[in-house]
Design a protein around this motif. Structure first.
Motif, mmCIF file in Angstrom:
data_model
loop_
_atom_site.group_PDB
_atom_site.id
_atom_site.type_symbol
_atom_site.label_atom_id
_atom_site.label_comp_id
_atom_site.label_asym_id
_atom_site.label_seq_id
_atom_site.Cartn_x
_atom_site.Cartn_y
_atom_site.Cartn_z
ATOM 1 N N VAL A 104 0.831 -1.201 0.000
ATOM 2 C CA VAL A 104 0.000 0.000 0.000
ATOM 3 C C VAL A 104 0.866 1.253 0.000
ATOM 4 O O VAL A 104 0.698 2.153 -0.832
ATOM 5 C CB VAL A 104 -0.954 -0.001 1.212
ATOM 6 N N GLN A 105 1.812 1.328 0.934
ATOM 7 C CA GLN A 105 2.622 2.543 1.012
ATOM 8 C C GLN A 105 3.556 2.697 -0.182
ATOM 9 O O GLN A 105 3.847 3.820 -0.618
ATOM 10 C CB GLN A 105 3.400 2.602 2.324
ATOM 11 N N GLU A 106 4.000 1.585 -0.761
ATOM 12 C CA GLU A 106 4.835 1.673 -1.971
ATOM 13 C C GLU A 106 4.018 2.155 -3.162
ATOM 14 O O GLU A 106 4.518 2.930 -3.989
ATOM 15 C CB GLU A 106 5.457 0.307 -2.260
ATOM 16 N N ASN A 107 2.766 1.719 -3.257
ATOM 17 C CA ASN A 107 1.878 2.219 -4.302
ATOM 18 C C ASN A 107 1.674 3.723 -4.154
ATOM 19 O O ASN A 107 1.728 4.472 -5.140
ATOM 20 C CB ASN A 107 0.524 1.496 -4.235
ATOM 21 N N ILE A 108 1.436 4.158 -2.933
ATOM 22 C CA ILE A 108 1.161 5.578 -2.687
ATOM 23 C C ILE A 108 2.383 6.433 -3.013
ATOM 24 O O ILE A 108 2.255 7.531 -3.555
ATOM 25 C CB ILE A 108 0.715 5.789 -1.226
ATOM 26 N N GLY A 109 3.550 5.928 -2.723
ATOM 27 C CA GLY A 109 4.763 6.694 -2.969
ATOM 28 C C GLY A 109 5.361 6.531 -4.347
ATOM 29 O O GLY A 109 6.377 7.159 -4.662
ATOM 30 N N LEU A 135 -5.900 4.396 6.129
ATOM 31 C CA LEU A 135 -5.202 3.138 5.837
ATOM 32 C C LEU A 135 -3.900 2.991 6.613
ATOM 33 O O LEU A 135 -3.043 2.179 6.245
ATOM 34 C CB LEU A 135 -4.897 3.036 4.328
ATOM 35 N N GLU A 136 -3.741 3.739 7.699
ATOM 36 C CA GLU A 136 -2.481 3.688 8.447
ATOM 37 C C GLU A 136 -2.112 2.264 8.861
ATOM 38 O O GLU A 136 -0.939 1.882 8.810
ATOM 39 C CB GLU A 136 -2.537 4.558 9.716
ATOM 40 N N GLU A 137 -3.105 1.482 9.273
ATOM 41 C CA GLU A 137 -2.834 0.132 9.777
ATOM 42 C C GLU A 137 -2.635 -0.897 8.663
ATOM 43 O O GLU A 137 -2.374 -2.068 8.939
ATOM 44 C CB GLU A 137 -3.979 -0.313 10.693
ATOM 45 N N HIS A 138 -2.767 -0.452 7.417
ATOM 46 C CA HIS A 138 -2.660 -1.383 6.292
ATOM 47 C C HIS A 138 -1.495 -1.035 5.365
ATOM 48 O O HIS A 138 -1.436 -1.526 4.236
ATOM 49 C CB HIS A 138 -3.965 -1.381 5.500
#
Length: 264
Positions: A104-109, A135-138
């Protein structure tokens, strides 16, 4: 910044089929004809119309994915000739829009990484975007571990992370169940109120348009679709679709679909 995020002046669009390219006397009908619209900065503007009426085509022209046939398209005072970082786009199909091999965070960044933004600078932006969409926990999950609504949150967060002034959403909740759809609608309103971004939202659902939009541009049937009318919605958020005011608005919009104009 120009006080108008978007200005459309006599915009028309024609798709030319491959066979007709060699038949100079045969001209395909216009999909969109003479679209004129001004959208102020920070407005939540909904494009509403039946499937196939050209509303998504207009969205793609504003996004810079499609060329117009004629007219002028200005975004933040500049002529649109290609996609730009000032416009973030969220598509209906999150399955193909986000990368399954990234978390998730790699997609966002991802967008920032492609722009060579350092990891140190990316991380607080990613965290802020995760928080905005809940989505902090995901953050470390992969797309296959997410529900449909969560995948759309990833799309929205990825767009927000790139800090566009305009957020463009093409029927983003159409594939979701009714309960998740309402949750996502409320999340989008919350994001809009927190960020102050201009939002363009395409739907064919009258109730969704009435629930979300400050203004609703209603498209006529294709071909040669136009914006029949733009309706202002003077209601605060959150809205109650079962209130007399909302029911009157929905009925008014229905009139335009059923008879091409307001009831006499």
């Amino acid at each position: 910044m120009n006080e108008n995020s978007i200005e459309l002046k006599h915009v028309s669009k024609r798709y030319q089929s491959a066979t007709k390219l060699f038949q100079s006397k045969s001209i395909s009908p216009l999909v969109l004809k003479d679209i004129n619209l001004t959208i102020p900065t920070g407005e939540f503007h909904v494009f509403l119309g039946q499937s196939g009426c050209g509303k998504s085509t207009l969205l793609n022209i504003i996004a810079g994915f499609l060329p117009k046939t004629s007219g002028q398209v200005l975004v933040n005072g500049h002529e649109v000739t290609k996609p730009g970082s000032d416009r973030g786009v969220v598509f209906q199909d999150a399955e193909t829009a986000i990368f399954p091999w990234l978390t998730v965070q790699e997609n966002i960044g991802y967008g920032m990484k492609m722009q060579h933004v350092s990891e140190k600078k990316r991380q607080p932006i990613i965290h802020h975007s995760l928080k905005l969409v809940g989505l902090e926990e995901h953050a470390d999950k992969y797309p296959y571990e997410l529900s449909g609504g969560m995948k759309q949150r990833v799309q929205i967060a990825r767009s927000i992370a790139n800090n566009p002034s305009i957020l463009i959403l093409d029927e983003p909740f159409g594939a979701l169940d009714a309960q998740t759809r309402r949750i996502m609608q409320n999340e989008l309103i919350n994001i809009w109120e927190k960020t102050g971004k201009t939002i363009l939202f395409v739907t064919h659902d009258i109730q969704e348009a009435a629930y979300l939009g400050q203004k609703i541009s209603i498209f006529s049937k294709s071909p040669e679709s136009r914006i029949s009318i733009t309706v202002s919605v003077d209601q605060s958020y959150p809205r109650n679709l079962y209130s007399n005011e909302s029911e009157q608005l929905v009925n008014r919009i229905n009139d335009y679909f059923e008879v091409g104009g307001p009831a006499k």
